[in-house]
Design an enzyme around this catalytic site. Structure first.
Site, PDB file in Angstrom:
ATOM      1  N   ASP A   1     -14.072  10.376  10.441  1.00 43.58           N
ATOM      2  CA  ASP A   1     -13.145   9.296  10.118  1.00 43.58           C
ATOM      3  C   ASP A   1     -11.726   9.832  10.181  1.00 43.58           C
ATOM      4  OD1 ASP A   1     -13.521   6.360   8.852  1.00 43.58           O
ATOM      5  OD2 ASP A   1     -11.666   7.249   8.100  1.00 43.58           O
TER       6      ASP A   1
ATOM      7  N   ARG B   1       0.813  -1.219   0.000  1.00 46.53           N
ATOM      8  CA  ARG B   1       0.000   0.000   0.000  1.00 46.53           C
ATOM      9  C   ARG B   1       0.847   1.269   0.000  1.00 46.53           C
ATOM     10  NH1 ARG B   1      -5.327  -1.214   3.834  1.00 46.53           N
ATOM     11  NH2 ARG B   1      -5.933  -3.154   2.786  1.00 46.53           N
TER      12      ARG B   1
END
Length: 281
Positions: free
Chosen positions: A150, A39
């Site tokens: 978030d 990632r």
């Protein structure tokens, strides 16, 4: 990236995982090292570092800036979301809690506040919005607002856009699709849909880290959803997060957690109503 994987030292890997836990609460086991490298691979190239080892060392030394660390955590965060996920929670909210919440106000319409505390790209927050809008249509009198937060800035931006792949809403029934989902006008975007303005204007989103010592959130929230997040934290961080969330609930407010997290909620002043539903006493 085989070469990069080969030069990543166990010490740097351990230091990075410790930094991620300290900053986000997320525990990355040794088994996730390949996922982390995959990632972050593009960030190694974009920042001009020679390999993953150099990138992580520069990152932790602060040489790449706080924004790069935020981006790295964003990239390794799991963002799994869907509309009406763990649907029994929304059934309980609609059928049991909302009728209770709107009674006993001397005929006035209460204003209810709901918080999706790890909203990802917004599906949970907009699911709550659909439930509230449908409850109003059924005759219940109340006003409402939904907040979604978030840790991921990119997820918050997606949530604000309220644009989803068509297959993400395919499980919604015909009534919900008709009332709350708009198809794209541009034929080139036919695989995308958007939440209708009537719901978008009732839902706000902001970036926020649950590991922060305090939250810039109202302290009279009626319902908090924090589902499938505590499983990534250790016991100490779970306890701190639950206590902070509890402080933002009004007396009699409710906390919903994921179906694998019911035993994670251990706080004085919180009464277990269902295995994953808790009420602030």
């Amino acid at each position: 990236m085989t070469k990069q994987q080969a030069v990543l030292s166990s010490e740097t890997n351990a230091r990075f995982r410790a930094a991620v836990q300290r900053l986000s609460g997320i525990i990355l086991p040794d088994s996730k090292v390949a996922m982390v490298e995959q990632r972050l691979r593009r960030r190694v190239l974009d920042t001009g570092q020679k390999d993953m080892e150099a990138y992580l060392q520069a990152l932790m030394a602060g040489r790449l800036g706080a924004a790069e660390m935020e981006m790295a955590i964003d990239l390794i965060t799991t963002n799994t979301t869907s509309f009406f996920r763990e649907n029994a929670h929304f059934d309980y909210l609609r059928d049991i809690l909302l009728p209770q919440m709107v009674t006993g106000h001397n005929g006035s319409a209460p204003r209810l506040k709901l918080w999706s505390a790890a909203c990802s790209e917004g599906a949970e927050a907009f699911t709550l919005a659909m439930v509230m809008a449908q409850a109003q249509r059924s005759g219940l009198r109340f006003d409402w607002a939904v907040l979604g937060t978030d840790i991921s800035r990119s997820m918050v931006e997606k949530a604000r856009a309220a644009i989803y792949a068509a297959d993400q809403v395919s499980a919604l029934n015909t009534d919900l699709l008709t009332r709350y989902i708009m198809a794209a006008v541009n034929p080139a975007e036919k695989e995308q849909v958007r939440i209708v303005p009537e719901l978008r204007q009732k839902v706000r989103f902001r970036q926020m880290n649950l590991m922060d010592p305090s939250y810039p959130i109202d302290r009279d929230i009626d319902v908090i959803f924090l589902r499938n997040v505590l499983i990534y934290f250790n016991a100490e961080d779970r306890a701190h997060v639950v206590r902070r969330l509890q402080s933002h609930l009004r007396p009699g407010g409710y906390l919903f957690v994921g179906h694998s997290e019911g035993m994670s909620v251990k706080a004085d002043g919180m009464e277990r109503i269902r295995p994953t539903i808790f009420r602030k006493m």
